[in-house]
Structures are given as structure tokens and as C-alpha cells.
Design an enzyme around this catalytic site. Sequence first.
Site, mmCIF file in Angstrom:
data_model
loop_
_atom_site.group_PDB
_atom_site.id
_atom_site.type_symbol
_atom_site.label_atom_id
_atom_site.label_comp_id
_atom_site.label_asym_id
_atom_site.label_seq_id
_atom_site.Cartn_x
_atom_site.Cartn_y
_atom_site.Cartn_z
ATOM 1 N N ARG A 207 0.838 -1.200 0.000
ATOM 2 C CA ARG A 207 0.000 0.000 0.000
ATOM 3 C C ARG A 207 0.874 1.252 0.000
ATOM 4 N NH1 ARG A 207 -2.726 -3.053 4.570
ATOM 5 N NH2 ARG A 207 -4.304 -4.284 3.510
ATOM 6 N N PHE B 13 -11.822 -4.044 -5.737
ATOM 7 C CA PHE B 13 -11.825 -4.998 -4.617
ATOM 8 C C PHE B 13 -11.277 -4.309 -3.366
ATOM 9 C CE2 PHE B 13 -10.813 -7.201 -8.611
ATOM 10 C CZ PHE B 13 -11.872 -8.094 -8.726
ATOM 11 N N ASP C 193 -16.204 -2.385 -4.333
ATOM 12 C CA ASP C 193 -16.217 -3.749 -3.811
ATOM 13 C C ASP C 193 -17.624 -4.306 -3.983
ATOM 14 O OD1 ASP C 193 -14.152 -5.404 -1.814
ATOM 15 O OD2 ASP C 193 -16.259 -6.013 -1.628
ATOM 16 N N ASN D 166 -19.881 -5.111 -8.935
ATOM 17 C CA ASN D 166 -19.097 -6.257 -9.369
ATOM 18 C C ASN D 166 -18.009 -5.768 -10.313
ATOM 19 O OD1 ASN D 166 -18.089 -8.584 -10.666
ATOM 20 N ND2 ASN D 166 -20.024 -9.657 -10.388
ATOM 21 N N ASP E 160 -6.745 -5.678 -6.367
ATOM 22 C CA ASP E 160 -6.391 -6.481 -5.179
ATOM 23 C C ASP E 160 -7.512 -7.490 -4.924
ATOM 24 O OD1 ASP E 160 -5.285 -7.474 -2.849
ATOM 25 O OD2 ASP E 160 -5.988 -5.803 -1.606
ATOM 26 N N CYS F 38 -3.190 -13.359 -4.484
ATOM 27 C CA CYS F 38 -2.879 -13.825 -3.133
ATOM 28 C C CYS F 38 -3.063 -15.330 -2.996
ATOM 29 C CB CYS F 38 -3.732 -13.089 -2.100
ATOM 30 S SG CYS F 38 -5.499 -13.354 -2.299
#
Length: 408
Positions: free
Chosen positions: A224, A240, A262, A290, A312, A352
Site C-alpha cells: 500500500r 476490490f 467492492d 461487481n 487487489d 494472493c
Amino acid sequence: MKQTRPYPRVTVTRKAERSIVAGHPWVYGTELTGAGPYENGGLVDVLSPRGSYLGTGFINDRSKIRVRLISRNANDRFDEAFYERRLRYAWEYRKAVMGGDLSCCRVIFGEADQFPGLTVDRFSNILVAQTLSLGIEKIKPMLFRLLHRILAEDGQKIDGIYERNDSAIRGLEGLEQNKGFFPLEGLPVPQETKTRITENGIDYLVDFENGQKTGFFLDQKYNRRAVARLCRGRRVLDCFTDTGSFALNAAKNGAERVRAVDISETAVGAAKANARLNGLQDRVDFEAANVFDLLPRLAEQAAGEYDLVILDPPAFTKSRRTVSGAERGYKEINYRAMKLLPRGGYLATCSCSHFMTEELFRRVLRSAAADAQVSLRQVEARRQAPDHPILWNVPETDYLKFYIFQVV
């Protein structure tokens, strides 16, 4: 093995022996060739096909990961002093690598700290723990007591340990799901399940009872900060956003305007609350949408409107079986972001998922860039923050891939 040892013995295949010798701490059920009587969640010695000692670990015949090693040293005694040394080592490591940035950090990262299946995050005055292995479940009262004492002796104020054992993974270990404060002798049980943290100079309210995972994603802390350095004067789209962390870093560091998206109304509500907490509510526009629907629409209607896009997403795959579908998802959002950005714009993107390897993710990004007819100039390639250490011999600890590109 020459000396008499108090632990039951299991024998493993040559394949498992090679893996253990190479440093991986797991033995799968299919790799056991013999076992004496043992208690699930207890310690066993692991032997090679020739009877050589390979290590000691927790066994559980309810789990595909049958044995989780905690030591390869035949001289170790697994008493309270052993676990206290391990906990102190983990805390001293954080003090060394986080530069004093310890008020919100990951204190225990499972296998990377030789506590298989245990995660402990610190959010200011609260520790949030998640236990995903039977062996650790059995000794957690000792571990939690020791960890609280170690931190208190170091001047760290901890008012409670909250357990987030509401993960379905516990079922694979034969464990029930639950959550709530773990009782610590001499400490009253906290009444609140939210606390306030400060990360990169930004305040957040952490809902450690109902938030994602343990309540807040600490692994992106320094990513970040890296993105924030590029934000001054730029028009930023944060996809996101979850609780708004990338968006708030952008706004605080001089972005001209920020739009944060989000799919979760709950997440957007939390992000708005965090914006108000920092006086940034007029600098960020939050919306529930979305991203897979929004990005194509923006690429058609608002190309060039944003000059920095942040992607992200949650993990699109949590097993090898779904990797191909995840590749399509990652390609789609990155392709759309590249089409949306003008030449000279910046893209921060990540995965991730451990199963989306670096090689696969780079291949996806190359393919997306080719289809978007752009070139990518790499600014930075990053990983998770160092309080989530990566063991090179345990690839499961290496999960976060993070890139910053300029589109040229």
C-alpha cells in the site's frame, strides 16, 4: 535410532523422506508405510524406510496432512520451555524486520514460524488467533498464555486473545468451528469485538469478529505504501477495496480523486467508516459493484478517465483443480484495466493465491498485455510484508505476488 524415545513411531516412503530432508514439514497420509499406536493430535517420531530419525511432529489421521513436523532435532524436548523459545524467536524476528512497526502485524505465521496451522495477528491491544491443526489445538492454552506473557514482558499491552476458528478448514482436521475470546488468567474478557489500528499513518476500525480472515489484511502493508508514492495528482480506481486500505492510502498521499469499488455492501460500509475516521470522506467515492461488470463498462465509456488502477482481488483459486478458471479471471480483470488506462498510466495488480504461482501469474499478465496491445514497464515486483515470512523450502508460505507497472 539408538536412544529410547517416548514418542510413537511412524515410517514413511522414500518420497516423503526426500521431501523432509529438503526441508518440507508435511507428511501426507499416502506416504505412511507403518505406524505404531498413537493419539491423534499427539507427537510422533518420523522414521525413514531404513529406520533413520527424520523428525517429530503432530499426527492426525483425520487429515490428509497426516504429520506436521515441528522439529528435525532428535535432542529437542517438547516441553513448555521449547515452545517458549519458539514464540520468543518469532517475536524477536518481528522486532527485527518490522522496524518498530509492531502495533499491527502478524506475530505467528504457521509453518514459517514452526507452529503448523497457527496464525496470530496483532491489532493494537488484541491478538486474533486462528488454529487449523489438531496438534496446536491441544496445546493452545499453553501457547496463548506464554505468548501473552512474552509480549507483556516486552511492554506490549494486550487486553485479550480472540479466536477466529470459523474456517471450514478446521473440519478437515476433525475440529469444530467456533469464535470468541480465549480466557486469560488475570484478565477480564473484553466487551468489544472491534479495535482501532494505525497503519501507514491511516486509522482503521478492525472488526475482528466478523471481518475477513482475522479482521484485516496485514500482508499488503508495505505494498500500500509503495502504491501511495505514485498517487499524487492521479485519478485512482481501487478495485476490490474491501475496507478501503489502498484507496485511503491513495487519498492521503495526494490523489486528485479516488473511486473505490467492492461487491460487498458490508465492506463498502466499513470502508466509508474508515474514510470518515481519517477525514477523507470527501476524497473517496465508494460504491458496491461487481468489478467484472464494472471494468468492461468503464473501458468502453471512460477510457483514460483513470491513470492508476489497483487490482487487489480475493484468491480466485484455493486448489490446483481450479487454477485454470482462476487464470481466466485474473486475465480478464487485468486485460480490462490495461484497456482502461491511458499510455503512461499505472497498474498495481496482485494475486494472493499460493496455487497461482509467480510463473503462472506472469504468464497471465503477459497474455493480457498482448491482447490489450500494450507494453508493461515494471516499476516494482513485491511480496507480502516480512511479518509473513517466506520459507523457500515451504512454497505454501509464498503466496502473494504484487506488481506495479506503467502501461507504455
